[in-house]
Design an enzyme around this catalytic site. Structure first.
Site, PDB file in Angstrom:
ATOM      1  N   LYS A  48      37.992  51.375  34.524  1.00  0.00           N
ATOM      2  CA  LYS A  48      38.183  51.331  35.975  1.00  0.00           C
ATOM      3  C   LYS A  48      38.603  52.668  36.597  1.00  0.00           C
ATOM      4  O   LYS A  48      38.192  52.981  37.712  1.00  0.00           O
ATOM      5  CB  LYS A  48      39.236  50.270  36.332  1.00  0.00           C
ATOM      6  CG  LYS A  48      38.761  48.842  36.156  1.00  0.00           C
ATOM      7  CD  LYS A  48      39.834  47.877  36.652  1.00  0.00           C
ATOM      8  CE  LYS A  48      39.484  46.447  36.314  1.00  0.00           C
ATOM      9  NZ  LYS A  48      40.378  45.489  36.977  1.00  0.00           N
ATOM     10  N   ASP A 102      40.159  43.918  43.429  1.00  0.00           N
ATOM     11  CA  ASP A 102      41.282  43.226  42.767  1.00  0.00           C
ATOM     12  C   ASP A 102      42.395  42.876  43.754  1.00  0.00           C
ATOM     13  O   ASP A 102      42.887  41.738  43.774  1.00  0.00           O
ATOM     14  CB  ASP A 102      41.863  44.094  41.643  1.00  0.00           C
ATOM     15  CG  ASP A 102      40.957  44.141  40.428  1.00  0.00           C
ATOM     16  OD1 ASP A 102      40.189  43.188  40.206  1.00  0.00           O
ATOM     17  OD2 ASP A 102      41.010  45.153  39.690  1.00  0.00           O
ATOM     18  N   TYR A 149      46.667  34.249  33.856  1.00  0.00           N
ATOM     19  CA  TYR A 149      45.962  32.959  33.989  1.00  0.00           C
ATOM     20  C   TYR A 149      45.791  32.228  32.656  1.00  0.00           C
ATOM     21  O   TYR A 149      45.355  31.078  32.640  1.00  0.00           O
ATOM     22  CB  TYR A 149      44.620  33.117  34.720  1.00  0.00           C
ATOM     23  CG  TYR A 149      43.713  34.174  34.158  1.00  0.00           C
ATOM     24  CD1 TYR A 149      43.720  35.461  34.671  1.00  0.00           C
ATOM     25  CD2 TYR A 149      42.836  33.879  33.126  1.00  0.00           C
ATOM     26  CE1 TYR A 149      42.896  36.435  34.161  1.00  0.00           C
ATOM     27  CE2 TYR A 149      41.994  34.848  32.614  1.00  0.00           C
ATOM     28  CZ  TYR A 149      42.030  36.130  33.137  1.00  0.00           C
ATOM     29  OH  TYR A 149      41.210  37.091  32.623  1.00  0.00           O
ATOM     30  N   GLY A 208      52.070  48.959  36.599  1.00  0.00           N
ATOM     31  CA  GLY A 208      50.835  49.387  35.940  1.00  0.00           C
ATOM     32  C   GLY A 208      49.648  49.361  36.895  1.00  0.00           C
ATOM     33  O   GLY A 208      49.815  49.419  38.117  1.00  0.00           O
TER      34      GLY A 208
END
Ligand code: ATR
Length: 283
Positions: A75, A111, A228, A137
Site C-alpha cells: 500500500k 480504508d 473482524y 500504525g
C-alpha cells in the site's frame, strides 16, 4: 460468483495485488457486485512479490487492467509508481485502490472512508465528536485522516509506543486545524466524556486479550474494533456487557470494497448483496 465461461474478449479485468494473497475476500465480494449490476467484468487475485511491484504496476497499463486493489505489503510502496494520487491517499501515505483511466493510473485510499461508512451502522457521525484511537500504525493513519476530514472535534491517540502517536500528531495537526489531535496515556482519558473508542491494534485477534478496560471510562457512547476475526473480540464482549453499542471490522472491510467499486464504476455498489456475500464467506 462470476462463471469463467461468461468471460469474453470484451470483459474488463480488475484484481487485487498483495503478498501473500490467498486469504483475500475481495474477489468473491467484487465479482458478486459486478454480476449483480450486470457489469461485464471479472476480478482476480494476483500474488506480487515486493521485488516485482514496479513491474506489476507497469503491467496494469500494458494489460489494460481497469482497476486494482492493493493490499499488504504494497500500500505504501505503490505510491511513487502512480500517475496521480488523491489528496486523501496522499495524506494517508498509502493507496488501496487504483483506477486505470485510459492509461493514467489514479490511486486512492478507501480504508478510512470505509470505516466512516461502517460507523453509520451504530449510528455515528464523526462531526464535532471526541474520539479515542488505540494504535498508531497504518490503519490508524487512514482512520485519523477520515475522521479529521469528517470534522471530528478531538482525537486522542493512545499507543504502546507513545513516540509513534506523537509523531502522527505532529504530522497531522497542521493538516487538520479544525480537529484537535493529542497523544495521551489512556489513564488521562477515563474522566473525559468520550463519544467513540476505536481499537486499531491487533490485540484481540488471538486469545481473549483486550487492549483496554472500557469499564474505566466514566462516559463512553460507542465502541469500534477494526478486527473482524474473531467477529467479537474481548473488547467488544466487554462493550456488550456494558450496554455500549459496538461494531467490529466487518463493516470497514465491506465498505472499503464498496467505495473501491464506486471509484471504478461511478455506480452505487450493491451493498446489501456484498454484505451477504461477505457474511457467507466468513461463516
Ligand atoms: P496496521 O497496518 O494494521 O495498523 P501496524 O502498522 O503493524 O498494523 O500497527 C499495529 C499497531 O498495533 C501498533 O500501534 C502497535 O503498537 P506499537 O506501535 O507499540 O508497536 C499495536 N500493537 C500490536 N501489538 C500490540 C500489543 N501486544 N499491545 C499493544 N499494542 C500493540
Amino acid at each position: 460468483m462470476i462463471l469463467p465461461l461468461s468471460i469474453t474478449g470484451k470483459t474488463q479485468i480488475y484484481g487485487i495485488i498483495g503478498y501473500p494473497i490467498a486469504h483475500t475476500f475481495s474477489p468473491p465480494l467484487q465479482n458478486a457486485a459486478f454480476q449483480a449490476i450486470q457489469i461485464d467484468a471479472a476480478y482476480l487475485p494476483f500474488e506480487v512479490h515486493p521485488k516485482k511491484l514496479k513491474a506489476a504496476i507497469a503491467g496494469i497499463k500494458s494489460l489494460q487492467i481497469r482497476g486494482i486493489n492493493v493490499t499488504v505489503p504494497h500500500k505504501v510502496h505503490v505510491v511513487p509508481f502512480l500517475d496521480e494520487v488523491t489528496p486523501t491517499a496522499q495524506r494517508i501515505g498509502a493507496v488501496n485502490t487504483i483506477l486505470n483511466n485510459h492509461g493514467r493510473l489514479i490511486g486512492t485510499n478507501t480504508d478510512g472512508q470505509g470505516f466512516i461508512r461502517s460507523l453509520s451502522e451504530l449510528p455515528f457521525t464523526p462531526q464535532d465528536k471526541t474520539i479515542v484511537i488505540l494504535g498508531a500504525g497504518g490503519s490508524t493513519r487512514s482512520i485519523v485522516v477520515a475522521l479529521a476530514e469528517a470534522n471530528a472535534k478531538q482525537i486522542f491517540l493512545v499507543n504502546r509506543t507513545i513516540a509513534k502517536a506523537k509523531h502522527l500528531v505532529e504530522e497531522f495537526s497542521p493538516v487538520f486545524p479544525q480537529t484537535q489531535l493529542r497523544a495521551e496515556q489512556i489513564e488521562n482519558l477515563y474522566s473525559l466524556p468520550i463519544d467513540l473508542f476505536v481499537n486499531t491494534t491487533s490485540v484481540g485477534m488471538e486469545g481473549d486479550k483486550s487492549p483496554a478496560d472500557l469499564n474505566q471510562f466514566k462516559i463512553l457512547h460507542y465502541v469500534a474494533d477494526i478486527i473482524y476475526t474473531p467477529q467479537q473480540t474481548a473488547l467488544l464482549k466487554q462493550a456488550k456487557q456494558l450496554n455500549i453499542p459496538f461494531i467490529n471490522g466487518l463493516g470497514m472491510l465491506l465498505y472499503q470494497g464498496c467505495e473501491a467499486f464506486e471509484f471504478w464504476t461511478q455506480q452505487s455498489a450493491p451493498t446489501a448483496l456484498m454484505k451477504t456475500t461477505l457474511m457467507k464467506l466468513l461463516n
